[in-house]
Structure formats: structure tokens, C-alpha cells
Enzyme design. Sequence first.
Site, PDB file in Angstrom:
ATOM      1  N   PRO A   1       0.827  -1.207   0.000  1.00 56.30           N
ATOM      2  CA  PRO A   1       0.000   0.000   0.000  1.00 56.30           C
ATOM      3  C   PRO A   1       0.866   1.264   0.000  1.00 56.30           C
ATOM      4  CG  PRO A   1      -0.852  -1.617   1.549  1.00 56.30           C
ATOM      5  CD  PRO A   1       0.469  -2.147   1.072  1.00 56.30           C
ATOM      6  N   TYR A   2       1.990   1.238   0.730  1.00 50.43           N
ATOM      7  CA  TYR A   2       2.897   2.391   0.726  1.00 50.43           C
ATOM      8  C   TYR A   2       3.339   2.740  -0.700  1.00 50.43           C
ATOM      9  CZ  TYR A   2       7.472   4.710   0.850  1.00 50.43           C
ATOM     10  OH  TYR A   2       8.532   5.548   0.589  1.00 50.43           O
ATOM     11  N   GLY A   3       3.844   1.719  -1.420  1.00 48.14           N
ATOM     12  CA  GLY A   3       4.334   1.949  -2.785  1.00 48.14           C
ATOM     13  C   GLY A   3       3.235   2.505  -3.687  1.00 48.14           C
TER      14      GLY A   3
ATOM     15  N   THR B   1       0.791   4.416  -2.731  1.00 41.60           N
ATOM     16  CA  THR B   1       0.551   5.846  -2.453  1.00 41.60           C
ATOM     17  C   THR B   1       1.682   6.710  -3.026  1.00 41.60           C
ATOM     18  OG1 THR B   1       1.564   5.771  -0.224  1.00 41.60           O
ATOM     19  CG2 THR B   1      -0.823   5.427  -0.368  1.00 41.60           C
ATOM     20  N   LYS B   2       2.898   6.184  -3.055  1.00 38.36           N
ATOM     21  CA  LYS B   2       4.001   6.962  -3.647  1.00 38.36           C
ATOM     22  C   LYS B   2       3.796   7.081  -5.163  1.00 38.36           C
ATOM     23  CE  LYS B   2       7.085   8.512  -1.641  1.00 38.36           C
ATOM     24  NZ  LYS B   2       7.199   9.778  -0.870  1.00 38.36           N
TER      25      LYS B   2
END
Length: 326
Positions: free
Chosen positions: A153-155, A157-158
Site C-alpha cells: 500500500p505504501y508503494g 501511495t508513492k
Amino acid sequence: MLETPTRVVVTGAAGFIGSHLCERLLSAGHEVVGIDSFSDYYERASKERNVEAAGKHGSFTLEESDLVDADLDRLLQGATVVFHLAGQPGVRPSWGSHFDRYVHDNIVATQRLLEALREEPVKRLVFASSSSVYGDAEMFPTKETALPRPVSPYGMTKLAAEHLTFVYMRNFGIPATSLRYFTVYGPRQRPDMAFCRFMEALVEEQEIEIFGDGEQTREFTYVSDAVDGTVKAASADVVGQIINLGGGSRVTVNRVLHTLEEISHVQPRRKHLPAAPGDPRHTGASINLAREKLGWEPRVSLREGLTKQWDWFLATSAKSPGVSRR
Ligand code: NAD
Ligand code: UGA
């Protein structure tokens, strides 16, 4: 743009990479406006220590604000370049309800900044993106043209934030460049990141936790190299480009531990845990575009950089291997 002293804005100024960038810009004679929300992802005291050196500089001001509701028109006034490093980092904790934080700090915060830049135009916006946008890449070294397919999920959002910079460039001419940093390390590294955790475990004589078999690889990048590339991206002819900044070689986590053992003279005790959801198996950067467009080259080898981080860690943690003094 940065050839002569000018006014620049650094978001995420109290963070690991942002604080190093501020110092570099101040030593080059620039006036630096730092913005940071002092988010509670890790302890506030560490972030205050990060900005201690910059804070002694007469040309540095620090605004404690969340980009989502900051008075950006005022903060951006007169700025030539914005370095946008503020964000919620960390690949593995981006699941569950933590995801809201990632959306807020990585997507909404970036959108607010881009909106403000419509009113207060700058000559360049440099955005700190991430190797995490690639996910499990099909080819190594991975070129910027590879299809980004994040596995965390982090990737995701980036990648969304990268796309947002494009949307605002396409519609409103905001001159943006995105840099994909590959696992950055060095003094002030965030406490959740691997090298910091490994060093902490060594001095505490605890087992080092390895996610998976340790044969996963990362293109670890020393922080001064990441900062060099970031500063160069403010002046080079790279508007609209996405550029990898990687340390120059791909190394396994097991190899890192071996090198750390040689540097510290402490034999790590290892504990293998299951591989972590969201972690790509490998990352590896093609840095030809950075070489060509930025005239950039990573200079610090893993052994040299790890030694610097270990020395810094011992100096600031008041601990040494075998002797817990705290
Ligand atoms: P960090 O957490 O140390 O720094 C980020 C800073 O941004 C923090 O001080 C935080 O308080 C601030 N911040 C977060 N949300 C904010 C908001 N809404 N408004 C204002 N400030 C806010 O992280 P870092 O490791 O220095 O990473 C900096 C940037 O580089 C991040 O955007 C991260 O995604 C990106 N990045 C880091 C790495 C790495 O290896 N460290 C690799 C790839 C990309
Ligand atoms: C790092 C940053 O934390 C992200 O914010 C960033 O976006 C990302 O780099 C990137 O390059 O895009 P990561 O590669 O997970 O993410 O960095 P580390 O925390 O230093 O982990 C490196 C490797 O060590 C990973 O394979 C991880 O699984 C492993 N690890 C980490 C362990 O085995 N044990 C630990 O305790 C921590």
C-alpha cells in the site's frame, strides 16, 4: 537555479533525508524554509536532533505544520525550488488502518502542495518518490520505463503522488521532477529501517530479526549520494522526468550482516521470521538516466557508508557492543 543563493522550501525537513538536504542547501548559501508536521511515526526527539545543526544556521526557518492544512501561500512566497520529501514512509506497516496515514501524508499532502503551487509558482518541484513503486520488477537493473506495479500500500501511495505531480504539470505547467530513491541509509536513518534495527540489536545483544531467508536484495543508497542527486535535480534539464537514484550495487541482507560483523567485530545472532507482506524480493536501479541527465554518480560504497552509520550510531546511542550504558 541553485547556482546562486536563493530561497528554497524543504518539506519533511526534520526527517532523515530532509534534514541532511537542509544542511547541504544551507552550506551552499541558500535560504531554507523547512516544513514538517513532526508526525509520530517515530519519536519527536529524534526529529528535533535531526534539525539541530540546521537550526543553528541564520538562514534556516522551520515551520511545524501539516501540509494538508498549512498556510502554504505564505510559506512558498519567494521560493524558487520546492523539495518535497514530506511523507509517511515504511513499506511493512502500511496495512490495515495505518493506510489512512499513508493516504493523508503521501497523497492528500502532495495534492495540497500542488494546488498551492498553482498560486505561488516555482521554477522546480523535486519530489521524493520511491523504488517501492516498482514492486517485483521483471528486469534488473530496473529502468524508469518499467511498468510500475507496487506490491505494498505504501508503494501504491508513492506512485499516486508521482502521478499527481504529472497531472498538475500537464494541466498547470508545474515544473516537476520525481526521483525514485532506493533504500537510503546513513546517519539519522529512521529507527524502523533495517540497518538501524540491526545496529540496535547488536549493541543490545539481541537477536537480529531477518524477514525471510536474508537472500532478498536491495540497492542501498548512502544518504549523501541521495542528497547530491536531489540537489542536482533542481537545476538540470529534467522537468517531467522520473529518475532512479540507486547506490550502484545490489546486495543481499545476509551480505550486509556479514559486512556489519566485520565493521563492528560483533557476531550477530540471527532469527529468521517469515518474509514480510509488501516487501519486494529484490530492488535494483538502472542509474544511466541519472548519470546522463544529472551528471550524478553514487560515491559511497556500502562498507564505507555502513562504517559511517555504525560510528554515528555508537556516538549518539551512548551504547557500545557488550556494554549497555543506558
Ligand atoms: P522521515 O519519516 O524521516 O521523513 C519524513 C518527514 O516528513 C517526517 O519528519 C514527517 O514528520 C514529515 N511529514 C510526514 N507527513 C507530513 C505532512 N503531512 N506534512 C508535513 N510533514 C510531514 O522519512 P525519510 O526516510 O527521510 O523519507 C523522506 C522521503 O523520501 C519520504 O517521502 C519517503 O517516502 C521517501 N523515500 C525514502 C526512502 C528511504 O530509504 N528512507 C526511500 C525511498 C523514498
Ligand atoms: C526503504 C524505506 O523504508 C522506504 O520508505 C522506501 O520507500 C524504500 O526503502 C524504497 O527504496 O523505496 P526497505 O527497502 O524495506 O524500504 O528498507 P529497510 O527497512 O532498510 O529494509 C531492507 C531489507 O531488510 C528489506 O528486505 C527488509 O525485509 C529487511 N529487513 C528490514 C529485515 O530483514 N529485518 C528488519 O528488521 C528490517
